[in-house]
Design an enzyme around this catalytic site. Structure first.
Site, PDB file in Angstrom:
ATOM      1  N   GLU A 220       0.840  -1.187   0.000  1.00  0.00           N
ATOM      2  CA  GLU A 220       0.000   0.000   0.000  1.00  0.00           C
ATOM      3  C   GLU A 220       0.882   1.247   0.000  1.00  0.00           C
ATOM      4  O   GLU A 220       1.867   1.278   0.727  1.00  0.00           O
ATOM      5  CB  GLU A 220      -0.927   0.049   1.231  1.00  0.00           C
ATOM      6  CG  GLU A 220      -2.033   1.071   1.017  1.00  0.00           C
ATOM      7  CD  GLU A 220      -3.012   1.190   2.199  1.00  0.00           C
ATOM      8  OE1 GLU A 220      -4.072   1.752   1.998  1.00  0.00           O
ATOM      9  OE2 GLU A 220      -2.699   0.714   3.288  1.00  0.00           O
ATOM     10  N   GLY A 353       3.006   1.924  10.932  1.00  0.00           N
ATOM     11  CA  GLY A 353       2.880   1.230  12.209  1.00  0.00           C
ATOM     12  C   GLY A 353       2.466  -0.217  11.972  1.00  0.00           C
ATOM     13  O   GLY A 353       2.964  -1.138  12.605  1.00  0.00           O
ATOM     14  N   ALA A 354       1.564  -0.393  11.012  1.00  0.00           N
ATOM     15  CA  ALA A 354       1.074  -1.722  10.691  1.00  0.00           C
ATOM     16  C   ALA A 354       0.353  -1.678   9.350  1.00  0.00           C
ATOM     17  O   ALA A 354      -0.021  -0.611   8.885  1.00  0.00           O
ATOM     18  CB  ALA A 354       0.117  -2.203  11.777  1.00  0.00           C
ATOM     19  N   GLU A 356      -2.622  -3.846   6.892  1.00  0.00           N
ATOM     20  CA  GLU A 356      -3.727  -4.795   7.012  1.00  0.00           C
ATOM     21  C   GLU A 356      -3.790  -5.871   5.940  1.00  0.00           C
ATOM     22  O   GLU A 356      -4.884  -6.390   5.670  1.00  0.00           O
ATOM     23  CB  GLU A 356      -5.041  -4.011   6.986  1.00  0.00           C
ATOM     24  CG  GLU A 356      -5.392  -3.359   5.630  1.00  0.00           C
ATOM     25  CD  GLU A 356      -4.931  -1.919   5.471  1.00  0.00           C
ATOM     26  OE1 GLU A 356      -3.953  -1.546   6.147  1.00  0.00           O
ATOM     27  OE2 GLU A 356      -5.528  -1.177   4.663  1.00  0.00           O
ATOM     28  N   ASN A 357      -2.669  -6.248   5.292  1.00  0.00           N
ATOM     29  CA  ASN A 357      -2.719  -7.285   4.253  1.00  0.00           C
ATOM     30  C   ASN A 357      -3.686  -8.392   4.658  1.00  0.00           C
ATOM     31  O   ASN A 357      -3.636  -8.892   5.785  1.00  0.00           O
ATOM     32  CB  ASN A 357      -1.336  -7.901   4.059  1.00  0.00           C
ATOM     33  CG  ASN A 357      -0.257  -6.863   4.001  1.00  0.00           C
ATOM     34  OD1 ASN A 357      -0.253  -6.008   3.123  1.00  0.00           O
ATOM     35  ND2 ASN A 357       0.649  -6.890   4.969  1.00  0.00           N
ATOM     36  N   HIS A 389      -7.457  -1.831  14.833  1.00  0.00           N
ATOM     37  CA  HIS A 389      -7.520  -1.062  13.586  1.00  0.00           C
ATOM     38  C   HIS A 389      -7.289  -1.961  12.368  1.00  0.00           C
ATOM     39  O   HIS A 389      -8.092  -1.976  11.435  1.00  0.00           O
ATOM     40  CB  HIS A 389      -6.457   0.040  13.661  1.00  0.00           C
ATOM     41  CG  HIS A 389      -6.338   0.893  12.435  1.00  0.00           C
ATOM     42  ND1 HIS A 389      -6.798   2.178  12.387  1.00  0.00           N
ATOM     43  CD2 HIS A 389      -5.817   0.653  11.209  1.00  0.00           C
ATOM     44  CE1 HIS A 389      -6.567   2.696  11.191  1.00  0.00           C
ATOM     45  NE2 HIS A 389      -5.961   1.787  10.456  1.00  0.00           N
ATOM     46  N   GLU A 390      -6.229  -2.720  12.407  1.00  0.00           N
ATOM     47  CA  GLU A 390      -5.902  -3.546  11.229  1.00  0.00           C
ATOM     48  C   GLU A 390      -6.934  -4.640  11.016  1.00  0.00           C
ATOM     49  O   GLU A 390      -7.246  -4.995   9.884  1.00  0.00           O
ATOM     50  CB  GLU A 390      -4.495  -4.146  11.349  1.00  0.00           C
ATOM     51  CG  GLU A 390      -3.365  -3.133  11.564  1.00  0.00           C
ATOM     52  CD  GLU A 390      -3.368  -1.957  10.595  1.00  0.00           C
ATOM     53  OE1 GLU A 390      -3.907  -2.094   9.473  1.00  0.00           O
ATOM     54  OE2 GLU A 390      -2.851  -0.882  10.968  1.00  0.00           O
ATOM     55  N   HIS A 393      -9.928  -3.362   9.226  1.00  0.00           N
ATOM     56  CA  HIS A 393      -9.716  -3.285   7.777  1.00  0.00           C
ATOM     57  C   HIS A 393     -10.037  -4.607   7.069  1.00  0.00           C
ATOM     58  O   HIS A 393     -10.292  -4.609   5.877  1.00  0.00           O
ATOM     59  CB  HIS A 393      -8.253  -2.973   7.463  1.00  0.00           C
ATOM     60  CG  HIS A 393      -7.886  -1.522   7.556  1.00  0.00           C
ATOM     61  ND1 HIS A 393      -8.631  -0.524   6.991  1.00  0.00           N
ATOM     62  CD2 HIS A 393      -6.807  -0.915   8.108  1.00  0.00           C
ATOM     63  CE1 HIS A 393      -8.031   0.649   7.202  1.00  0.00           C
ATOM     64  NE2 HIS A 393      -6.924   0.438   7.883  1.00  0.00           N
ATOM     65  N   GLU A 412      -9.363   4.448   6.169  1.00  0.00           N
ATOM     66  CA  GLU A 412      -8.565   4.838   7.336  1.00  0.00           C
ATOM     67  C   GLU A 412      -9.387   5.546   8.405  1.00  0.00           C
ATOM     68  O   GLU A 412      -9.189   5.333   9.593  1.00  0.00           O
ATOM     69  CB  GLU A 412      -7.366   5.684   6.905  1.00  0.00           C
ATOM     70  CG  GLU A 412      -6.378   4.932   6.000  1.00  0.00           C
ATOM     71  CD  GLU A 412      -5.892   3.611   6.591  1.00  0.00           C
ATOM     72  OE1 GLU A 412      -6.092   3.366   7.790  1.00  0.00           O
ATOM     73  OE2 GLU A 412      -5.312   2.804   5.833  1.00  0.00           O
TER      74      GLU A 412
HETATM   75  N1  BES Z   1      -3.196   0.963   5.834  1.00  0.00           N
HETATM   76  C1  BES Z   1      -2.406   1.508   6.858  1.00  0.00           C
HETATM   77  C2  BES Z   1      -0.933   1.336   6.626  1.00  0.00           C
HETATM   78  C3  BES Z   1      -0.345   2.337   5.692  1.00  0.00           C
HETATM   79  C4  BES Z   1      -0.105   3.613   6.115  1.00  0.00           C
HETATM   80  C5  BES Z   1      -0.013   1.992   4.399  1.00  0.00           C
HETATM   81  C6  BES Z   1       0.442   4.537   5.251  1.00  0.00           C
HETATM   82  C7  BES Z   1       0.514   2.905   3.533  1.00  0.00           C
HETATM   83  C8  BES Z   1       0.758   4.182   3.953  1.00  0.00           C
HETATM   84  C9  BES Z   1      -2.744   0.879   8.195  1.00  0.00           C
HETATM   85  O1  BES Z   1      -4.001   0.373   8.292  1.00  0.00           O
HETATM   86  C10 BES Z   1      -2.642   1.962   9.215  1.00  0.00           C
HETATM   87  O2  BES Z   1      -3.449   2.853   9.179  1.00  0.00           O
HETATM   88  N2  BES Z   1      -1.653   1.916  10.083  1.00  0.00           N
HETATM   89  C11 BES Z   1      -1.449   2.931  11.087  1.00  0.00           C
HETATM   90  C12 BES Z   1      -1.696   2.424  12.444  1.00  0.00           C
HETATM   91  C13 BES Z   1      -3.077   2.720  12.884  1.00  0.00           C
HETATM   92  C14 BES Z   1      -3.376   2.130  14.230  1.00  0.00           C
HETATM   93  C15 BES Z   1      -3.392   4.195  12.921  1.00  0.00           C
HETATM   94  C16 BES Z   1      -0.020   3.374  10.975  1.00  0.00           C
HETATM   95  O3  BES Z   1       0.738   2.696  10.329  1.00  0.00           O
HETATM   96  O4  BES Z   1       0.306   4.389  11.565  1.00  0.00           O
HETATM   97 ZN    ZN Z   2      -5.462   1.791   8.515  1.00  0.00          ZN
END
Ligand code: BES
Ligand code: ZN
Length: 947
Positions: A220, A353-354, A356-357, A389-390, A393, A412
């Protein structure tokens, strides 16, 4: 366009030597390199020096394809005509993939990979060209074969055109391809890169200390195309059969469970089950060495948490959370998780941070692993939120996906709301919905009052534009307006609507309107009409209230107007504002609700006594700020002082008042006066909001004579709560008091409270001698206390501690405390350390932030950023880590001269993906400057007793 011959080279020699380094060194950013003597000029725009190696390979690759082979090519250099001039285009719809067979063979020593794809495609309209996405890959043996047997069913392309600007490959055939079903074959090779995108490497040490690499994917938003040629858009869904060929002793994972594992010698071939129909950005593979813990959730899904080898216990907390969350969501959405398994895996190098694959969720180690002894309460809470959160998704995003990135907020914003629902369910003692207001809601308002904010729904095209909207608007404003909507229609209808939406659109794609339609159906309320004012318009209103007593009734006059950070009037935007009102008669009850859908409106509250306070927006749910006439405000302040106003109302009142200070509607001294009403506050979240306001003031006045008086003010304010909490946790202490203690001690150390600092030092010594280990919750505060007075040897001690730390969370804690040092040469050492080999690229930014936010470090960090700009560009190649770095090294300045300097720097140092952050930072700096000019004298007068 000026063309300049830079080198003639023997091209065959160059590509046979896979590394091209000789040639690479002569390439420069901002230029396109083309080879002469080709029928058509193909080339590559070198965006940044770090990209060169990869880009050159693309040049050589494209050259290969136009193989009117001549032994020697002349490489020409031309100034790039800006790609921005070309409007962005999505992939053509004439050919679409239905099913991919993807075979990947990573080489974990050479850090390269080879792969093949066989894609079942449907050719819907006859065409000579097939266009798909591919970036930094070398494509070979491309051919198209129709499914019907018989002769002449194979088409070989006459050209495969790679365009690095548009990140596409165009496969050109001599004759038009007939409509029908066919299979597109392709072999490819690429690098397992070090950029944390596509298929990338992550370094780890084996228990015996040997350095090794795992291969991990992060696709992503638009990086699947770096791993295999594909139709890399969220709406182009297909099914996937993935096969991995890996060393026999490695763990190999993908979205689905393995259906076959074949070991021959030291090779292992893993074939995974076919995925459901899904978007490319959710495809994932991981190859490395991991341990795991597992559990069947009571709805029958196999949940595993993968950890570094030897640390499986650290996965137990997340395992517990995940296993409980799945049935919770199943029940909430009334739809089961559709895959047989879900893996959660901690990756040592991870930019977000993470992620969601589907079926294989990847995490930073610090967002997944809990060590009973070394993990703080706030981390544990964060991990629960991230897991929630993940997993949200998996339904919202994976099962139903936004049609295009313009609707990213659907993913998001929604997941950022639901994570709180789920943590509230699992850990009611966290009082997480209260924390939502400081963690999510206020952060959104802070950004959204800028002229350089953007609407939730924003047109985006190029990948760098897409990267930029993973920001506080998509996440935090998105979550805040959904929370407002949830309250407006109620939980029952919200659930019902969610089920309609997810069922109706499962395995498909949606626009924002589809969500509104489902919720409207469930609630019979004008959801679309109300909500589009929040998602399509930038910013939010300020509601001004005045009141009049008429007998036993209170008549309120409400007026809405756009709230602008610079205090200006704003335009004539109108929102449909769900308004709720509470009164002193029943502080926790909504006395009246209505929708303010015009500029002004009158409402009548019955049976409210003349002396009662009246509060708009109880619970701080509505996405707006409230400005009261002075009489109403005074009554509310009284209710803050005696604690009769509920916590979220105290907090909302303060934060609104503070925003009005920043916008110049009132003076800083007014907010300081209001803050004094909080000295007997007990609520953690309210305190954290007070602390937030004070941090802003101390950043603003840090380079004036008010630095000390403000610290004295803060110390006095926090004195009671510091005393109440002490240093040692009580037995069975509440989670929130644990959080509060660590907040309070941290603040007291920032306020340079001598007693707190002395005690912190004493406890640190006991900790490092092993006599009495510090609880994880107090470590940050103690580290910062010791470092604030550190000399060189003390600083070195911390570096030793960092090196010795095993848990990533502990490394973070130490490295992010380093910015507390005050001597300039030590601050510079922190900055150098941040980009040294000892700090992973994922962490560098946060170490620099720790310097940038400090009084003595602000200028040094900015200078450091400028000096190392190219290095940062190469390291991150856009993306949110870079945007974060830009923002934090610039936004604390407070003069017009700084604003101009920042603007000029970025005008001559184009940093794709950070444009909006730069504009926001420059705007903030100008706002700071105006604020400082406006309020320095009156604040100095107010703080006289604290000098
Ligand atoms: N889909 C995002 C990861 C992501 C973030 C991919 C930016 C590409 C670009 C994931 O679901 C996400 O939102 N992760 C957050 C953590 C969440 C608890 C707010 C993150 O990575 O900060
Ligand atoms: Zn997210």
């Amino acid at each position: 366009m000026s063309l300049q011959i830079i080198r003639a080279l023997n091209f065959n020699a160059c590509i046979s030597n896979n590394n091209c380094s000789l040639f690479c060194h002569s390439l420069r950013s901002g230029y396109r390199y083309v080879a002469s003597g080709l029928r058509r000029k193909r080339g590559v725009h070198v965006r940044s020096a770090g990209a060169i190696g990869a880009r050159v390979h693309s040049v050589t690759r494209s050259l290969r394809y136009f193989s009117c082979v001549r032994p020697t090519y002349t490489i020409l250099k031309e100034k790039v005509t800006m790609p921005e001039n070309k409007p962005f285009e999505r992939l053509p719809k004439n050919v679409s993939p239905k099913h991919y067979e993807l075979h990947l063979v990573p080489n974990l020593e050479k850090l390269t990979f080879t792969g093949t794809t066989r894609v079942k495609v449907s050719i819907d309209t006859s065409t000579k060209e097939i266009k798909l996405n591919s970036l930094d890959l070398e494509l070979k043996n491309v051919k198209l074969q129709y499914e019907e047997s018989g002769s002449n069913t194979t088409f070989n392309p006459v050209e495969v055109r790679l365009d690095a600007d548009t990140e596409t490959a165009t496969i050109v055939f001599e004759k038009s391809l007939p409509e029908g079903n066919a299979v597109l074959y392709c072999d490819f090779t690429g690098e397992i890169n070090d950029k944390m995108k596509g298929l990338y490497r992550s370094k780890y040490l084996t228990p015996s200390g040997e350095e090794r690499y795992a291969a991990v994917t992060q696709f992503e938003a638009t990086d699947a195309r770096r791993c295999f040629p594909c139709w890399d858009e969220p709406a182009i869904k297909a099914t996937f059969d993935i096969t991995l060929e890996v060393p026999a002793d490695r763990v190999a994972l993908s979205n689905m469970p393995a259906k076959e594992e074949k070991i021959t010698g030291n090779k292992k071939i893993m074939r995974f089950d076919t995925t459901p129909i899904m978007s490319t950005y959710l495809v994932a593979v991981v190859v490395g060495e991991y341990d795991y813990v597992e559990k069947k959730s009571n709805d029958g899904v196999l949940v595993r948490v993968y950890t570094p080898v030897g640390k499986s216990k650290q996965g137990l907390f997340a395992l517990e959370v995940a296993a409980k969350v799945l049935p919770y969501y199943k029940d909430y959405f009334n739809i089961a998780y559709p895959l047989p398994k879900i893996d959660l895996i901690a990756i040592a190098d991870f930019s977000a941070g993470a992620m969601e694959n589907w079926g294989l969720v990847t995490y930073r180690e610090t967002c997944l692993l809990v060590d009973e002894e070394h993990t703080s309460a706030v981390r544990r809470q964060w991990i629960a939120l991230v897991v929630g959160h993940e997993l949200a998704h998996q339904w919202f995003g994976n099962l139903v996906t936004m049609e295009w990135w313009t609707h990213l907020w659907l993913n998001e914003g929604y997941a950022s709301f639901v994570e709180f629902l789920c943590v509230n369910h699992l850990f009611p003692e966290y009082d997480i919905w209260t924390q939502f207001v400081t963690e999510t809601y206020i952060r959104a308002l802070e950004l959204d009052c800028l002229k350089n904010s953007h609407p939730i729904e924003v047109p985006v095209g190029h990948p760098s534009e897409i990267d930029e909207i993973f920001d506080d608007i998509s996440y935090n404003k998105g979550a805040s307006v959904i929370r407002m909507l949830h309250r407006y229609i109620g939980d029952d209808d919200f659930r019902k609507g969610m089920n309609i939406y997810l069922t109706r659109h499962q395995y498909k794609n949606t626009f924002t309107e589809d969500l509104w339609a489902a919720l409207e159906e469930a609630s019979n309320k004008p959801v679309g009409e109300v909500m589009s004012t929040w998602t399509k318009q930038m910013g939010f209103p300020m509601v001004q209230v005045s009141s009049e007593q008429r007998g036993s009734n209170r008549v309120l006059k409400l007026m809405q107007q756009k709230f602008c950070a610079d205090g200006s009037q704003g335009d004539d935007t109108i929102w449909m504002v769900p308004i709720t009102i509470s009164t002193q008669e029943q502080p926790s009850k909504v006395a009246l609700s209505t929708v303010l859908d015009k500029r002004t409106q009158e409402v009548v509250l019955e049976d409210v006594s003349e002396n009662s306070w009246v509060k708009l927006n109880p619970g701080t749910v509505g996405y707006y700020r409230t400005q009261y006439e002075s009489g109403m405000l005074e009554r509310l302040v009284g209710a803050v002082r005696d604690g009769s106003l509920p916590p979220l109302d105290r907090l909302g009142l303060l934060d609104d008042c503070f925003a009005f200070v920043q916008a110049g509607h009132t003076h800083t001294a007014e907010s300081l006066k209001l803050i004094e009403a909080f000295s007997n506050e007990t609520n953690f979240t309210v305190w954290s909001s007070v602390a937030n306001c004070l941090s802003k003031l101390s950043a603003l006045f840090s380079h004036t004579a008010l630095d000390k008086p403000l610290k004295n003010y803060g110390r006095k304010l926090f004195a009671n709560v510091t005393k109440r909490l002490g240093w040692d946790a009580e037995e069975k202490e509440s989670h929130l008091d644990t959080l509060l203690r660590s907040l309070v001690l941290n603040r007291m150390i920032t306020f340079e409270d001598p007693d707190t600092i002395a005690e912190a030092k004493r406890r640190f010594e006991l900790h490092s001698s092993g006599a009495c280990p510090l609880p994880a919750d107090l470590r940050s505060a103690c580290y910062r206390a010791v470092l604030s007075g550190a000399d060189e040897p003390t600083f070195d001690r911390f570096l030793q501690l960092y090196r010795a730390a095993d848990l990533h969370e502990e490394k973070d804690r130490i490295s992010r405390a380093l910015g507390a040092v005050t001597q300039p040469h030590l601050l510079n050492r922190v900055l150098d350390f941040a980009i040294s080999d000892e700090v992973r690229a994922q962490d560098t930014v946060f170490v620099i932030v720790s310097v940038a936010v400090s009084r003595n470090g602000r200028d040094l960090a900015w200078q450091f950023f400028k000096d190392h700009w190219q290095e940062f560009m190469d390291r991150y190649q856009g993306g949110f880590l870079l945007a974060r770095l830009v923002k934090s090294t610039t936004e604390n300045f407070a003069s017009e001269a700084s604003a101009r300097e920042i603007e000029e720097f970025f005008a001559s140092h184009k940093s794709p993906g950070t444009e909006r952050s730069v504009q926001q930072a420059v705007e903030t700096v100008r706002l700071n400057a105006a604020w400082l000019r406006r309020d320095l004298a009156s604040t100095t007068a107010y703080l006289t007793p604290y000098h």
